[in-house]
Design a protein around this motif. Structure first.
Motif, short mmCIF file in Angstrom:
data_model
loop_
_atom_site.label_atom_id
_atom_site.label_comp_id
_atom_site.label_asym_id
_atom_site.label_seq_id
_atom_site.Cartn_x
_atom_site.Cartn_y
_atom_site.Cartn_z
N SER A 58 4.47 -4.65 -6.62
CA SER A 58 3.02 -3.64 -6.62
C SER A 58 1.95 -4.58 -6.38
N GLY A 104 5.83 3.46 -3.45
CA GLY A 104 5.47 2.17 -4.11
C GLY A 104 4.28 2.02 -4.36
N SER A 105 3.55 1.83 -4.40
CA SER A 105 2.45 1.38 -5.31
C SER A 105 1.54 0.64 -4.01
N ASP A 134 7.20 2.58 -8.13
CA ASP A 134 6.10 3.75 -8.18
C ASP A 134 5.45 4.45 -9.06
#
Ligand SMILES: [Mg+2]
Length: 283
Positions: A58, A104-105, A134
């Motif tokens: 991230s 996810g980020s 996430d």
């Protein structure tokens, strides 16, 4: 022995490379591990080249370097940082996977876009489904990921760490989300982060670009991630009890490291003694 080694300020003489895990080793959650910055300074002065390998997808490498400074007062170059997001990016490129649906980020998506992978929305069929941590995970995202995988998309995980350590305990990690998608799709992922091959390929490429001795150490707090990575790579390893692992009795037998320390503060002496023992053997 030369004089400069005795005061720990020698520098110059290449000892080898130390690959550090971050969370639980240099900081824990938002707080530094006491003495981490000083230990890093001593190791650098002793002639060790330092790399930083995190399964956190991230953050970009530059952002990871900023976190190291903000949380632990450690100054590193973004070039010395390898993330599981970078390992996913290189895996997708190497395997000709040009589009991805991402759990996810935003930073993971940006890392993939940097290598020209198109991030596609949930109503299209991707070449790959990429799953990482996430914090805005939804039921619909799991559903689309699983359907895409069942229709033939490659299933790629950043890492399988079940949890991430925080000051107040453990939060769910990427591995928890990957497990949900695996269950829903009936498939197992290709995993890119530590201890798996794509991350090892990236770290090895960094090491071979450094003017270092041939000794490589991995320092981490999670046996099944960090010590397994070292064993897979053929490096020597140090487990620190400052993070997720609280006692040596919690280390699985096949993942026993070369040394166990209470914190990174002990590392300069451990490595120095180890080198002296080895040279005594050789002599
Ligand atoms: Mg860790």
């Amino acid at each position: 022995m030369n004089m400069t080694d005795q005061d720990g300020k020698g520098g110059g003489q290449a000892q080898g490379t130390i690959v550090f895990d971050l969370d639980g080793v240099l900081y824990l959650g938002n707080a530094p591990i006491a003495g981490a910055a000083e230990a890093i300074a001593i190791l650098t002065a002793q002639g060790w080249q330092l790399l930083f390998a995190t399964n956190n997808s991230s953050k970009t490498p530059r952002a990871v370097a900023d976190v190291l400074y903000d949380r632990a007062g450690i100054v590193v170059d973004g070039d010395a940082v390898v993330t599981s997001g970078m390992a996913v990016a290189s895996y997708l490129v190497d395997h000709g996977l040009r589009s991805a649906f991402v759990i996810g980020s935003p930073e993971l998506r940006a890392t993939l876009e940097e290598v020209s992978v198109s991030i596609i929305p949930h109503d299209q069929a991707p070449d790959a489904v990429v799953v990482g941590l996430d914090r805005s995970l939804t039921y619909a995202k799991i559903g689309h990921a699983a359907r895409s995988i069942r229709r033939g998309a490659a299933f790629i995980a950043t890492n399988l760490d079940p949890t991430i350590p925080t000051a107040t305990g453990e939060d769910p990690g990427a591995g928890t989300i990957v497990a949900a998608v695996a269950k829903a799709s009936g498939r197992a992922p290709v995993t890119c982060g530590k201890p798996h091959q794509p991350m090892l390929d990236l770290v090895s490429a960094k090491i071979s670009s450094l003017p270092v001795g041939n000794s490589v150490w991995m320092v981490g707090d999670r046996p099944e991630t960090d010590i397994a990575f070292a064993k897979h790579a053929g490096w020597r390893s140090v487990l620190t009890l400052s993070g997720i692992t609280k006692a040596t009795s919690a280390i699985p037998e096949h993942l026993i490291p070369d040394h166990v320390v209470r914190s990174i503060v002990e590392l300069p002496d451990i490595l120095k003694n180890d080198a002296e023992k080895r040279s005594a053997h050789e002599g």
